[in-house]
Design a protein around this motif. Structure first.
Motif, PDB file in Angstrom:
ATOM      1  N   PHE A 189       0.823  -1.209   0.000  1.00  0.00           N
ATOM      2  CA  PHE A 189       0.000   0.000   0.000  1.00  0.00           C
ATOM      3  C   PHE A 189       0.860   1.264   0.000  1.00  0.00           C
ATOM      4  O   PHE A 189       0.519   2.255  -0.624  1.00  0.00           O
ATOM      5  N   ILE A 190       1.991   1.201   0.708  1.00  0.00           N
ATOM      6  CA  ILE A 190       2.874   2.364   0.723  1.00  0.00           C
ATOM      7  C   ILE A 190       3.471   2.587  -0.661  1.00  0.00           C
ATOM      8  O   ILE A 190       3.620   3.722  -1.115  1.00  0.00           O
ATOM      9  N   TRP A 199      -5.940   2.623   7.197  1.00  0.00           N
ATOM     10  CA  TRP A 199      -5.593   1.633   8.217  1.00  0.00           C
ATOM     11  C   TRP A 199      -4.093   1.472   8.428  1.00  0.00           C
ATOM     12  O   TRP A 199      -3.638   1.004   9.463  1.00  0.00           O
ATOM     13  N   LEU A 200      -3.308   1.895   7.407  1.00  0.00           N
ATOM     14  CA  LEU A 200      -1.860   1.666   7.454  1.00  0.00           C
ATOM     15  C   LEU A 200      -1.219   2.174   8.745  1.00  0.00           C
ATOM     16  O   LEU A 200      -0.491   1.476   9.431  1.00  0.00           O
ATOM     17  N   LEU A 201      -1.533   3.433   9.041  1.00  0.00           N
ATOM     18  CA  LEU A 201      -0.911   4.109  10.174  1.00  0.00           C
ATOM     19  C   LEU A 201      -1.210   3.379  11.484  1.00  0.00           C
ATOM     20  O   LEU A 201      -0.322   3.121  12.290  1.00  0.00           O
ATOM     21  N   TYR A 202      -2.496   3.032  11.668  1.00  0.00           N
ATOM     22  CA  TYR A 202      -2.886   2.327  12.896  1.00  0.00           C
ATOM     23  C   TYR A 202      -2.202   0.982  12.989  1.00  0.00           C
ATOM     24  O   TYR A 202      -1.744   0.574  14.052  1.00  0.00           O
ATOM     25  N   ALA A 203      -2.129   0.301  11.851  1.00  0.00           N
ATOM     26  CA  ALA A 203      -1.521  -1.021  11.844  1.00  0.00           C
ATOM     27  C   ALA A 203      -0.066  -0.932  12.291  1.00  0.00           C
ATOM     28  O   ALA A 203       0.402  -1.734  13.093  1.00  0.00           O
ATOM     29  N   ARG A 204       0.651   0.083  11.800  1.00  0.00           N
ATOM     30  CA  ARG A 204       2.067   0.198  12.158  1.00  0.00           C
ATOM     31  C   ARG A 204       2.233   0.488  13.639  1.00  0.00           C
ATOM     32  O   ARG A 204       3.080  -0.097  14.311  1.00  0.00           O
TER      33      ARG A 204
END
Lengths: 507, 271, 323
Positions: free
Chosen positions: B113-114, B145-150
């Motif tokens: 996604f990044i 969701w990416l940020l939360y996942a990290r």
């Protein structure tokens, strides 16, 4: 830590290297360069296959047709002297003496014959509608065109940019090769062209108009953002800007450094009904909505006065405009309510209006229609679609109503009617599927009736039918507002919005 | 010491946010103008006694629209965060807790996604769904969701490696119980701090979509579309774009203060 | 002793090689996933590429001929196999439908603008952020610290096109320091204001996280010990603290680059600078499938390479952090 330094070396090299790429090629000082900002890039010079303005106005600089219209929309002989036979069937064109293409080669009757025949063969988006029997090159400079049936708009139609003259057989080049470096009789030649960016033109040394063009180079600079366009004009980075938004016109007009040229045009902002739709197949519903919209107020609010309220599907700048003679459904809420009562939906209904997303003016127009609908019980939702999807949908008649614009391509009423009245034509009455035998008969009659009072009467009746049946609601005829630097003189516009640079000078 | 000093930040943030919410909820009820009512004879009026924040190009009252837009944007901001927040925290915790292959797969997904151009996703979704709220929901679910996942992954992994987790397992606690009782309460505060910043990000994204012409569809009042529509008139009718702009900036300030305050509070409290 | 050293070295090398292999494999997978995603995603958008090229007035026969020439008449799986094959066997992403030239040449033509913009913006961002973060951390809880911490709250809610417009009005129209837009006055000059605009939005969150990181290090035991040992605080800051903050800031730098490479569209538009962002937007609007695919692919490769390089540097700088 050491790693950081290693990393800096390629980075610095990259910065320096890239900076080098941007250096401009220096130009000799006495060469005059005119920079014209436009909101779309030029993607093709193939005159027989194009219709959109971004390409048309560039093609206008390179190719020229036999006849041409001036700033007032009057069509006159241009590259040749014409005579038309009494019965309107035989058109004779004698090319002007010494006429040359931009590569120095003479323009001959064979070139004209080839150009028109290629256009007939290609068809394209702006086809020749006249029924042509033959095109003959009688001698080096004389072309005779014979029609099967009289067709009054033919002379005007020839002024279309798509009837420009190209060298015979494209000088033996392939289409791709030729249109990458097009050769025509126009005032400019293509010097450098980026289909996704700018075009630079250089003046045609063989141009037939004495002493023109005055400028040496013409640049079409592609600037899409409205603010950027205005600010570059204000800062003097561009010399003129095509089509500035109405909202910004005042600040450009008021500034000492700039002025505006506003030209009455051949364009119409218009609402179209899908007459196959269950609600809009009902003429009373269409009439009711037309009566509920205050077009005068809409025009004032959206154009800041740079426009004319529409009273006909024919723009007021074109001959045979009958808006002042016919009876029009002007804003009247009481009458609108009465029409709704007469319709099959006296209690109103829900529907949608489609527009292309990202078009600010269309969005404002749609919102005005939504409010108008509310007042007569029609609950309208705006459906803003990406432009390609929007087009695909309305061409498949997959819409309820939509807002779009129409423009006359050449200065004859037929240009509008052919597109908006003919159900069997390419555009199916501008994709409204409106079918009126009476209207079609008048449209046909108008094509064969010679110019004069009789043709006027025919087109007046036609406009009255369209005003009564309301397959579309013409909103207003917007003017085109162009911004120009104060030191620029001689820039003029044809009524279709095409700029003419031949007399442009710097003060 | 630091925490005590930042507590006023939390208070300021909460007060400001409360005020904004109050204005959005009660404002349209108290203020007399209809945000949809047009008056084409009174367009682009500058702020005055009659129209405190002026009118737009269709003669609509800007104040009424800004207040009403608050409802639209604030609720959208909260609702559109639910999916990415939940998905992100869940995937992040799964990656952090199980490690190994699960972590490998989820990290791969994040990396993909990044590496995918952000605007490509945004534009394609908007083109497919048409301009409007649905597109914003889908877009944000895909990228948010990416940020939360990290964050969740990092936090979970570091907690996982601590001794008390092993101790708890030895005592016979199930993984699920440890996650729900011990890990989640530690991860959530971190995620909430991120949420505060991210909500501003979402607001700004809506503004951007408006600029690109694929934002919330008219005539629904929305700060983003108002700002975008008014920006061509920045020099002639500044109020159209500046007033909703101030609303966005104020909301951003409130969220930022709350986020900072919470972060300090929780840091002081425990970890 | 020698043999132990060698053994350790070989083992480390082995582990390093293993890590590199794993990282390369992951990168390749990421690229393949991006290819799959972009291929199917762009085909979800309604609209026919052939119509976009030939126009709405083209005949069905000519449309069909073009579709055949472009391979658009093939089934989706067939098209996908072709796409993947051409990329991996010939390093070819196909010709742009709209412009007729190879999509790679178009990407390479506009990439320098975007790359330079992103690079300048990132350099400005990291440099300014580092300075501000150090100042904030060393002046903890003093006025300066508070100011630096409050500014982000204000700037976070400002959309890029607004800041851009403000900068243009101030620095270009009024002060004439920079061109209003475009690149015809030189790339470096033309891109300075856009880069500052991008950096303006990136700096605040970076300062915040860097400050946190620095504070952590400043409070760490070894710094306390150094202080107690009488090492001057300046030496501590530059020699020890910043070194420890290097890896995290490098990571931020890399994430920033990746985020920006596909995200400069609005800035490009506001400043009338033609780069990859604009090219992408037009490619999607024109349904220029090969061009969209090429842009996505090259962006993905760029991002993957940058993150590989940063991981490698981080690995070298601090071998502990990779297992």
């Amino acid at each position: 830590m050491r790693a950081k330094k290693y990393w800096l070396i390629p980075a610095a090299a990259l910065v320096l290297g890239l900076a080098g790429c941007g250096a401009d090629t220096p130009e000799t000082e006495d060469e005059v360069r005119f920079v014209y900002a436009r909101k779309a890039s030029v993607t093709s010079f193939d005159l027989h296959n194009e219709i959109t303005e971004n390409n048309a106005f560039a093609i206008d600089q390179v190719f020229e047709p036999l006849v041409m219209f001036d700033e007032d929309g009057v069509v006159t002989d241009y590259l040749a002297d014409s005579t038309i036979s009494e019965d309107g069937l035989v058109y004779t064109f004698v090319l002007h003496d010494g006429l040359k293409f931009s590569n120095g080669q003479d323009v001959t009757a064979e070139d004209v014959k080839y150009s028109l025949e290629r256009h007939l063969e290609v068809g394209g988006p702006l086809p020749i509608e006249a029924d042509i029997q033959s095109i003959e090159a009688v001698d080096d400079r004389t072309v005779v065109i014979t029609l099967n049936a009289a067709y009054t708009p033919f002379y005007s139609e020839l002024a279309n940019f798509s009837n420009g003259i190209v060298p015979k057989d494209l000088n033996g080049l392939s289409e791709e090769e030729f249109f990458a470096h097009p050769v025509g009789t126009g005032p400019f030649m293509v010097e450098e062209w980026d289909p996704s960016g700018d075009v630079t033109f250089v003046k045609n040394p063989y141009y037939w108009q004495e002493g023109k063009p005055v400028i040496d180079h013409l640049v079409f600079r592609y600037i899409e953002d409205d603010n950027q366009l205005i600010n570059q004009l204000k800062a003097g980075d561009v010399d003129a800007a095509d089509e500035i938004s109405f909202a910004n016109a005042k600040s450009i007009a008021d500034s000492e450094d700039t002025y505006v040229i506003a030209s009455e045009g051949w364009e119409i902002e218009e609402l179209f009904f899908n007459t196959l739709d269950e609600h809009f197949s009902d003429v009373h519903v269409r009439r009711a909505l037309a009566l509920a919209i205050n077009r005068e107020e809409m025009m004032q609010a959206l154009t800041f006065g740079y426009g004319v309220t529409a009273r006909s599907v024919l723009p007021s700048a074109l001959r045979y405009y009958a808006g002042d003679e016919i009876e029009v459904l002007d804003y009247d809420l009481d009458r609108a309510a009465e029409e709704m009562k007469l319709s099959a939906y006296p209690d109103g209904f829900q529907t949608t209006i489609s527009i292309a997303s990202g078009n600010y003016v269309r969005s404002q127009e749609a919102q005005i229609v939504v409010e108008a609908g509310k007042k007569i019980g029609i609950d309208i939702t705006i459906n803003a679609q990406e432009i390609a999807a929007f087009r695909q949908d309305f061409k498949n008649l997959n819409y309820d109503m939509m807002i779009n614009s129409a423009i006359a391509d050449y200065p004859d009423a037929n240009s509008i009617f052919a597109f908006q009245v003919d159900p069997n034509g390419f555009s199916q009455c501008y994709w409204t599927n409106y079918k009126s035998e009476e209207a079609v008969a008048l449209m046909d009659l108008g094509r064969t009736t010679p110019d004069g009072d009789e043709r006027h009467a025919v087109y007046s009746s036609l406009q009255q039918i369209l005003a009564d049946d309301v397959p579309y609601i013409p909103f207003y005829y917007p003017e085109r507002v162009h911004g120009v630097r104060a030191n620029v003189a001689g820039l003029v516009y044809r009524p279709n919005g095409s700029p003419v640079f031949t007399s442009v000078t710097f003060k | 010491m630091n925490g005590k000093k930042m507590k006023p930040a939390l208070k300021t943030g909460l007060c400001l946010m409360g005020l904004i919410v109050l204005l959005a909820v009660l404002g349209p009820l108290v203020y007399g103008y209809d945000p949809y009512a047009q008056d084409l004879t009174a367009v682009l009026l500058p702020p005055s006694g009659v129209h405190p924040f002026g009118t737009d190009q269709l003669g609509r009252d800007i104040l009424a629209r800004v207040l009403y837009a608050g409802r639209v944007d604030l609720s959208l901001m909260v609702l559109a965060e639910i999916a990415p927040f939940t998905i992100g925290v869940f995937l992040g915790m799964a990656a952090g807790w199980f490690g190994g292959k699960v972590d490998w797969v989820i990290t791969l997904l994040i990396d993909t996604f990044i590496a995918f151009p952000y605007y490509l996703l945004v534009i394609v979704v908007a083109f497919v769904t048409g301009a409007g709220i649905r597109g914003i929901f889908i877009t944000f679910m895909l990228v948010g969701w990416l940020l939360y996942a990290r964050v969740a992954k990092g936090m979970t992994a570091s907690l996982r490696s601590q001794e008390w987790v092993d101790a708890a397992r030895l005592q016979g606690f199930s993984d699920l119980r440890i996650i729900v009782r011990e890990i989640l309460p530690n991860v959530l505060p971190q995620a909430v701090v991120v949420l505060m910043t991210d909500m501003t990000g979402l607001l700004v994204m809506i503004v951007m979509l408006g600029y690109l012409g694929i934002g919330i569809s008219a005539p629904t009042p929305d700060w983003g579309t108002m700002i975008a529509e008014g920006q061509t008139m920045m020099t002639s009718a500044w109020w159209i774009s500046v007033i909703p702009g101030i609303a966005v900036v104020l909301t951003g300030i409130a969220l930022s203060f709350i986020g900072d305050g919470l972060a300090d509070l929780w840091r002081e409290d425990g970890f | 002793m020698d043999s132990i050293q060698t053994k350790r070295n070989t083992e480390e090398k082995k582990r390093f090689r293993h890590w590199v292999r794993g990282a390369l494999f992951r990168s390749l997978l990421v690229i393949v996933f991006v290819m799959i995603a972009v291929f199917f995603l762009i085909r979800l958008v309604p609209g026919d590429p052939a119509v976009m090229v030939l126009g709405e007035h083209a005949s069905e026969a000519s449309l069909e001929a073009l579709r055949e020439r472009l391979g658009l008449n093939l089934s989706l799986p067939e098209q996908f196999v072709m796409f993947v094959k051409n990329v991996f066997l010939k390093a070819d992403t196909g010709a742009s439908i709209k412009y007729g030239v190879s999509s790679r040449s178009l990407v390479f033509k506009y990439a320098p603008v975007t790359l330079l913009l992103v690079l300048m913006a990132t350099l400005i961002t990291v440099a300014v952020s580092l300075v501000l973060a150090v100042l904030a951390a060393t002046h903890r809880d003093q006025l300066f610290d508070h100011i630096i911490r409050v500014i982000p709250a204000f700037t976070q809610g400002m959309p890029v096109f607004w800041t851009g417009l403000l900068f243009i009005l101030l620095f270009a129209v009024h002060l004439h320091w920079f061109p209003v837009g475009g690149l015809d006055k030189g790339m470096l000059r033309g891109l300075t204001l856009p880069a500052i605009t991008v950096a303006f939005g990136q700096i605040p969150p970076l300062v915040r996280s860097l400050r946190e990181r620095l504070l952590e290090v400043l409070e760490a035991d070894f710094v306390v010990t150094l202080k107690a040992a009488g090492v001057p605080s300046r030496t501590i800051l530059f020699k020890h603290v910043l070194r420890n903050a290097f890896v995290p800031s490098l990571m931020l730098f890399s994430v920033n680059l990746s985020y920006l490479i596909g995200g400069t569209l609005v800035v490009e538009q506001v400043f009338a600078v033609r780069g990859v962002g604009k090219l992408l937007f037009e490619a999607i609007s024109n349904r220029d499938f090969p061009l969209v695919q090429a842009i996505a692919l090259y962006c993905a490769v760029f991002v993957v390479v940058i993150s590989l390089v940063t991981e490698l540097i981080a690995h070298k700088a601090d071998p502990r952090m990779n297992k």
